[in-house]
Design an enzyme around this catalytic site. Structure first.
Site: not given
Ligand code: DMJ
Length: 513
Positions: A154, A158, A281, A417, A503
């Protein structure tokens, strides 16, 4: 005389046959594209299809502008309420008018929403709000007091991702410094004997949480770490990535799939459970995107992608009896027929793979997977009462006969998504339906998720009067609203030939070919 007349006749017949062949050839090009999407013929085919589609495409700039303005208004509503009730904390609770702390950040209060949202504000040209955020980053942002286990993944997608993207878009060296600062704090996680990194670290006490690391977490660092090495001229970050990839690549099962639970202490997988959705993913996503980022030059990533994607298509994607494609998980011979919302990134992912030509002879199949999986995700949305899709769907063949499209986890967490896939398919195919579908989502979010104090997820998308979960996730500002905004923008705004999105939807530059 006789010979000349005969020769003329033969010539005319030959010309006629050639013209006939040309017409037949054109018809074949139009109706039956070859599998090689980006050959010369494919370009021709694309043009014909685009021209046909464009007849219905919304060209009117003022309508598009109105839609973009609506999405900007949503961004402002989310930002202003976060600023009022949760400034400097990670996320907003828009029901209780206070902050929300997501466990992925431990107990650290590090302004996740500010950092995640900044490039969206910049792209939307909301400069006043952008400056507020930049000032906070300049004067307040710090991880030094972060005394809790926090996810390295993360922090990367991010924080490092957002700072790098801001550096790429603005050239402001503040963001290069901050990206380097965060990456240096994660250094500890990479000091494992196996080179598979630890999943969580305590920056303050300089400890790593022992235990398993998931595939998505250690397979989704390369975009950021490659670019960071490039702009700092410090090869250490890219070297971490190389070592992780070296350790990761051999960990395949007999089917060519990658189990999702890995042990940093041994460098082996924990069991043979494989997934395509949450926890796996972005591993697949980064195989493709790292190759795109390299200007299509990283042969190793291309080779790895090709080797993996065939197994994914064979074992992890299934169809229902009525023709809907969905993603699954697998444990030995057992197939888990659940598809989570996160897996809906697959539509955009396959479309981008087809466009990029990473697997030239399979471009058409990649594209049809893209369209079919996106159709399924759209169906997940339109078959609910709210027009928003559930967190998790059951597609078990039996279940599907009885209860088509019914969620097992019926919540909606403002996730990106589905609109992410609409965005890619819009940009690549220019079919108006993807813009229409995206606009349907805007309206559903406005109707069901907007509160007087920001936005919140829903407990049950099948309830006409759903309860809120209270949380305004930082990825709602970083991803959902950004992809929606870009779907109604011109293709030159963050051109897919120049930028690749990490992502968390933070755009990074593609190296010149
Ligand atoms: C985001 O943080 C990222 O897209 C991540 O890769 C997966 N899930 C969330 C949003 O759903």
């Amino acid at each position: 005389m006789f010979n000349i007349a005969l020769a003329c006749r033969i010539k005319i017949i030959l010309i006629f046959i050639l013209m006939l062949l040309y017409v037949i050839n054109l018809l074949i090009i139009i109706e039956m594209p070859t599998d090689d999407l980006f050959t010369e013929q494919r370009y021709k085919y694309d043009r014909v299809i685009r021209e046909r589609n464009n007849r219905d495409v919304e060209q009117d700039e003022s309508t598009l502008k109105t839609k973009r303005n609506k999405i900007k208004d949503m961004m402002l509503h989310a930002w202003k309420n976060y600023k009022l009730y949760a400034w400097g904390k990670n996320e907003l609770n828009s029901i209780k008018k206070t902050y929300h702390n997501n466990s992925i950040f431990g107990t650290c209060e590090i302004g996740a929403t500010i950092v995640d949202a900044l490039d969206t504000l910049y792209i939307m040209e909301l400069m006043e709000e952008y400056e507020e955020g930049r000032n906070w980053v300049l004067n307040e942002f710090s991880l030094d007091e972060c005394n809790a286990f926090i996810s390295v993944f993360e922090l990367n997608i991010r924080f490092i991702g957002s700072f790098l993207s801001l550096y790429a878009l603005t050239g402001d060296s503040l963001y290069k410094e901050k990206a380097k600062y965060v990456a240096d704090k994660t250094y500890l996680a990479f000091l494992t004997p196996s080179k598979i990194p630890y999943q969580k670290i305590n920056i303050y006490s300089r400890q790593c949480e022992q235990g398993m690391t998931v595939l998505a977490d250690c397979g989704s660092l390369s975009l950021e770490f490659t670019y960071l090495s490039e702009i700092t001229n410090d090869p250490r970050y890219a070297n971490h990535k190389k070592e992780i990839n070296k350790a990761l690549r051999p960990l395949r099962t007999r089917n060519g799939l990658y189990p999702y639970m890995l042990d940093p202490s041994t460098g082996k997988y924990f069991n043979e459970q494989v997934l395509f959705g949450a926890n796996a993913d972005s591993f697949y996503e980064y195989l493709l995107k790292t190759w795109i980022q390299s200007g299509s030059k990283d042969n190793e990533m291309q080779d790895w992608f090709i080797q993996t994607i065939d197994s994914v298509m064979e074992y992890l994607i299934k169809t229902t009896s009525d023709g809907f494609y969905y993603t699954t998980g697998k444990y030995g011979n057992f197939t888990d027929h659940y598809m989570d919302h996160v897996s809906c990134f697959a539509g955009g992912f396959f479309a981008l793979a087809a466009k990029s030509s990473i697997y030239p002879n399979s471009s058409m199949s990649l594209l049809s997977f893209a369209k079919e999986l996106t159709r399924t995700c759209r169906e997940m949305y339109v078959t609910s009462k709210t027009g928003l899709g559930p967190e998790k769907m059951n597609f078990s063949p039996l279940m599907h006969e009885v209860e088509p499209f019914y969620g097992v986890d019926r919540s909606y967490k403002l996730r990106p998504e589905v609109v992410e896939s609409y965005f890619y398919l819009w940009r690549i195919m220019h079919e108006q339906k993807y813009r229409n579908w995206a606009w349907d989502v805007v309206q559903a979010i406005e109707k069901y998720c907007r509160t007087p104090f920001g936005y919140a997820g829903l407990q049950d998308v099948y309830d006409e009067d759903p309860e809120f979960d209270g949380v305004q996730q930082s990825f709602f500002l970083a991803e959902t609203l950004k992809y929606l905004y870009l779907t109604f923008s011109n293709d030159s705004v963050l051109d897919l030939n120049k930028y690749v999105f990490n992502t968390e939807a933070h755009p990074l530059p593609i190296r010149n070919r």
